[in-house]
Structures are given as structure tokens and as C-alpha cells.
Write a protein that holds these residues in place. Sequence first.
Motif, PDB file in Angstrom:
ATOM      1  N   VAL A   1       0.825  -1.213   0.000  1.00 50.02           N
ATOM      2  CA  VAL A   1       0.000   0.000   0.000  1.00 50.02           C
ATOM      3  C   VAL A   1       0.857   1.259   0.000  1.00 50.02           C
ATOM      4  O   VAL A   1       2.064   1.224   0.240  1.00 50.02           O
ATOM      5  N   HIS A   2       0.204   2.370  -0.304  1.00 44.24           N
ATOM      6  CA  HIS A   2       0.701   3.735  -0.162  1.00 44.24           C
ATOM      7  C   HIS A   2       1.704   4.166  -1.223  1.00 44.24           C
ATOM      8  O   HIS A   2       1.500   5.172  -1.885  1.00 44.24           O
TER       9      HIS A   2
ATOM     10  N   THR B   1      -2.038  -0.102 -10.572  1.00 42.03           N
ATOM     11  CA  THR B   1      -3.458  -0.329 -10.281  1.00 42.03           C
ATOM     12  C   THR B   1      -3.672  -1.178  -9.042  1.00 42.03           C
ATOM     13  O   THR B   1      -4.494  -0.839  -8.171  1.00 42.03           O
TER      14      THR B   1
ATOM     15  N   SER C   1      -2.945   0.745  -5.899  1.00 40.62           N
ATOM     16  CA  SER C   1      -3.998   1.715  -5.596  1.00 40.62           C
ATOM     17  C   SER C   1      -5.220   1.031  -5.007  1.00 40.62           C
ATOM     18  O   SER C   1      -5.847   1.533  -4.063  1.00 40.62           O
ATOM     19  N   MET C   2      -5.565  -0.141  -5.551  1.00 41.15           N
ATOM     20  CA  MET C   2      -6.713  -0.882  -5.013  1.00 41.15           C
ATOM     21  C   MET C   2      -6.450  -1.325  -3.579  1.00 41.15           C
ATOM     22  O   MET C   2      -7.338  -1.241  -2.718  1.00 41.15           O
TER      23      MET C   2
ATOM     24  N   THR D   1      -4.402   0.074  -1.420  1.00 38.69           N
ATOM     25  CA  THR D   1      -4.408   1.266  -0.563  1.00 38.69           C
ATOM     26  C   THR D   1      -5.831   1.713  -0.269  1.00 38.69           C
ATOM     27  O   THR D   1      -6.173   2.052   0.872  1.00 38.69           O
ATOM     28  N   ASP D   2      -6.663   1.691  -1.297  1.00 36.64           N
ATOM     29  CA  ASP D   2      -8.073   2.069  -1.086  1.00 36.64           C
ATOM     30  C   ASP D   2      -8.746   1.123  -0.096  1.00 36.64           C
ATOM     31  O   ASP D   2      -9.525   1.554   0.763  1.00 36.64           O
ATOM     32  N   GLY D   3      -8.453  -0.187  -0.214  1.00 37.90           N
ATOM     33  CA  GLY D   3      -9.039  -1.144   0.712  1.00 37.90           C
ATOM     34  C   GLY D   3      -8.555  -0.935   2.128  1.00 37.90           C
ATOM     35  O   GLY D   3      -9.353  -0.986   3.090  1.00 37.90           O
TER      36      GLY D   3
ATOM     37  N   GLU E   1      -7.076   1.875   3.562  1.00 35.63           N
ATOM     38  CA  GLU E   1      -7.489   3.143   4.152  1.00 35.63           C
ATOM     39  C   GLU E   1      -9.015   3.232   4.257  1.00 35.63           C
ATOM     40  O   GLU E   1      -9.535   3.898   5.154  1.00 35.63           O
ATOM     41  N   GLY E   2      -9.730   2.525   3.364  1.00 34.54           N
ATOM     42  CA  GLY E   2     -11.183   2.451   3.501  1.00 34.54           C
ATOM     43  C   GLY E   2     -11.584   1.728   4.772  1.00 34.54           C
ATOM     44  O   GLY E   2     -12.570   2.076   5.421  1.00 34.54           O
TER      45      GLY E   2
ATOM     46  N   GLU F   1     -11.352   4.157   7.697  1.00 36.30           N
ATOM     47  CA  GLU F   1     -12.524   5.022   7.776  1.00 36.30           C
ATOM     48  C   GLU F   1     -13.728   4.266   8.331  1.00 36.30           C
ATOM     49  O   GLU F   1     -14.515   4.807   9.116  1.00 36.30           O
TER      50      GLU F   1
END
Length: 407
Positions: free
Chosen positions: A52-53, A58, A61-62, A64-66, A68-69, A72
Motif C-alpha cells: 500500500v501507499h 493499479t 492503488s486498489m 491502498t483504497d481497501g 485506508e477504507g 474510515e
Amino acid sequence: MNVQDVRKRFPILDQEVNGHSLVYLDSAATSQKPSSVIEAVEDYYNRYNSNVHRGVHTLGSMATDGYEGAREKVRRFIGASSMEEIIFLRGTTTAINLIASSYGKENVGPGDEIVITPMEHHSNIIPWQQLAKATGAELKYIPLQPDGTISIEEAEETITDNTKIVSVMHVSNVLGTVNPIQELTEAAHRHGAVMVVDGAQSVPHMKVDVQELDADFYAFSGHKMCGPTGIGVLYGKKKLLKNMEPVEFGGEMIDFVDLYDSTWKELPWKFEGGTPIIAGAIGLAAAIDFLEEIGLDHIEAHEKKLARYALEQLKDVDGVTVYGPEDRAGIITFNADDVHPHDLATVLDSEGVAVRAGHHCAQPLMKWLDVTATARASFYLYNTEEDVDRFVASLHKAKEYFGDVFG
């Protein structure tokens, strides 16, 4: 909440153990995982496994989104005000050690006090013992009432202006006691102390709002709340975390490294050295989705109903002593006359009933109870009254097996 529908979502429950359908009553140690959590982790490894990060491709990024998601999702789940207040770690143990090693060493000195209770899990005792030894502080204990609860009046007598840290479990992993965290936090704050909460047995079973509780630090583990092992969360108020130093150093947590000096990333990443627990965080996010779909209010009410039912049924089993208050979370800790808990648990296992036996990482509490060990049945959202009936029937069989020794 239809428990039978819930059970169908846990593949592990559909099996036999020693020729009997499994009755799993050890969720306080670790919960089982629904298919959605297993599939979320599998999907990460099958489809977008990457670090991540730093990666711009691609898959990175996926991932990292998972990751950091998931942060949240945790923030919203416990009511934190900012993602910067959510630190991903291995679990509750790591989180409490981080607080003691970072905040504790910077803010506690000779003559200061650290206040805990005798009911704490070892993970919320040993770090404070070590901090007290390292700093010259005094470790103090809030006395327990005869039923294993805390009196606010005695807590207020124990906490003084010299107290720097109060650290208490939200729910006892042995007694099922639900501690008055909000009132304890108010008492700590009146004396200028910070409040640390071990939420390992609370976050999986009830709604927790860290802002409402006003706790300064709150720690919990993913594997007890239908998530994977090896992932946990430390919540800390931003103003405190910003002034704390990391205790692990290396990749991911740095901003700039020179030959003789380095600087750290901003929150929350300065506490997450090395490749983080990516799959674990993604699995934890799926677990939160699952728990919110069921509803924490429904889960808490269901477990308390099972605990009341079990307590009533156990009254008919001669020779069984149950520990803890009448009003409790979904935990029943008990002993049978003159039968070692390990022997008792072995007989129950032969009937397909899984309970925990031992000191439950709470040896000071065992000493307070005047026992060396206990057996423990702990309930979760997938347990039923039929499970309780099987548990009690197995105790009757154990009584027959041990004969005059039992009861």
C-alpha cells in the motif's frame, strides 16, 4: 435477528466434533468468521494483493483504497472524530504496550500513580507493571466488590492528583462485568489523568462511541469481532497521539531519512512501521459490515438473554459455582466441585461442546476468587438456547462421569 439464518453464514459451525454437532462457546477467546469475511480476505489475495501507499500501479492503488477504507470504516464504527485517531496494530495487547511504551514513558515519573483493577487481563497489567518499574511510579488497584464489580466511590478514593493513567477493561473476560467506563473517565479527568480502555470484550458485543465515553485511548482486537487474527485497533485522541513518539521504526512510518537523523510521517502512519496488516484490515472492514447488518443492539440483547438463560439452567446442576455479577455480558465462568476445569472441559469436548479452561490470562483475578483456574462458556451472535441446553446436558454427563467428586 434470526439466529438460524446467522448461523448459516458461519461455515465452521456446520460440522461434527467427536461425533456430535459443534457447540462453540469460546468466542471470548476468538470468534468464528462469517463467509463474507473469509471471502473478503480471499478476494484481496486473489485479485489485488499488493503493498500500500507507495505504489502507483493499479493493484497498489486498489490495496491502498481497501486498507485506508477500512480505517474510515473503523472510525465511523466507534465514533472517532478523525481517521488520524485510528491506528492499525496486531491487537489489544500491542495497543496497550504502545501506550505504555510511548505515552507512559514520556508522562509518568517517580511518585506518579497508575491505576488499574484486579480483574484485568494480563495484557492490561504487565505493561503497567513494567512502566512502574522503569519510572518509579506506583501501581494501584481499585478494589473489587464481592460480586466482581467496581464501586465508583472506591474508584474515586483510589484515583488521586498523583494519578497519571487509569486503565480498565470495558467488559471482564472472566466475570462478564460491564464496567462504568464513562464514570471512571470522568473521575480520571478530574484529577488530570488519562483514561485507557481495554475494549477487547466490548466492541464485538455492544455499541461503543469513544467520543461519548470520552476515553483518551481505546484498544480492541479484530479476531474477537468476526474478523481475522493479527489485526487490532488503537484509538487515541489526536492531541495525545500527535505528541507521542513511535516505538517501531522502519519503512512506512518515515517522512525523511538522512544518514544521522530521520523524521516521521503524520498520524496515523507514524505508528504503523513496516508493511501493514493489509489483508487483516480488509477482513476487519468486512466484519464491521457484517456486525452492522445484524445490529450491535440486537447482538448485545441476544447475548444477555442467553447468559440469563444459562444462569437459570445452571441452578439445577449441583456442585457448580458461577462467578461474577447477576447482570453481565454473555460470559459464564464457573467451576465444578473438586473437578479440575481442564478435566471438565475435556469431558464437554467429548460431547462436542467447546469451552475454555484455565486462568484466562487473569491470574490476579483467580487469586481474588481463591481458585487456580476456572471453566468459561462465552456466547456470541451465533449461539442459541439449544446450545445452552447442550452445554448444561454435558455438565450433567460430566457429573455422572466424575461421580461423587462432582456435587
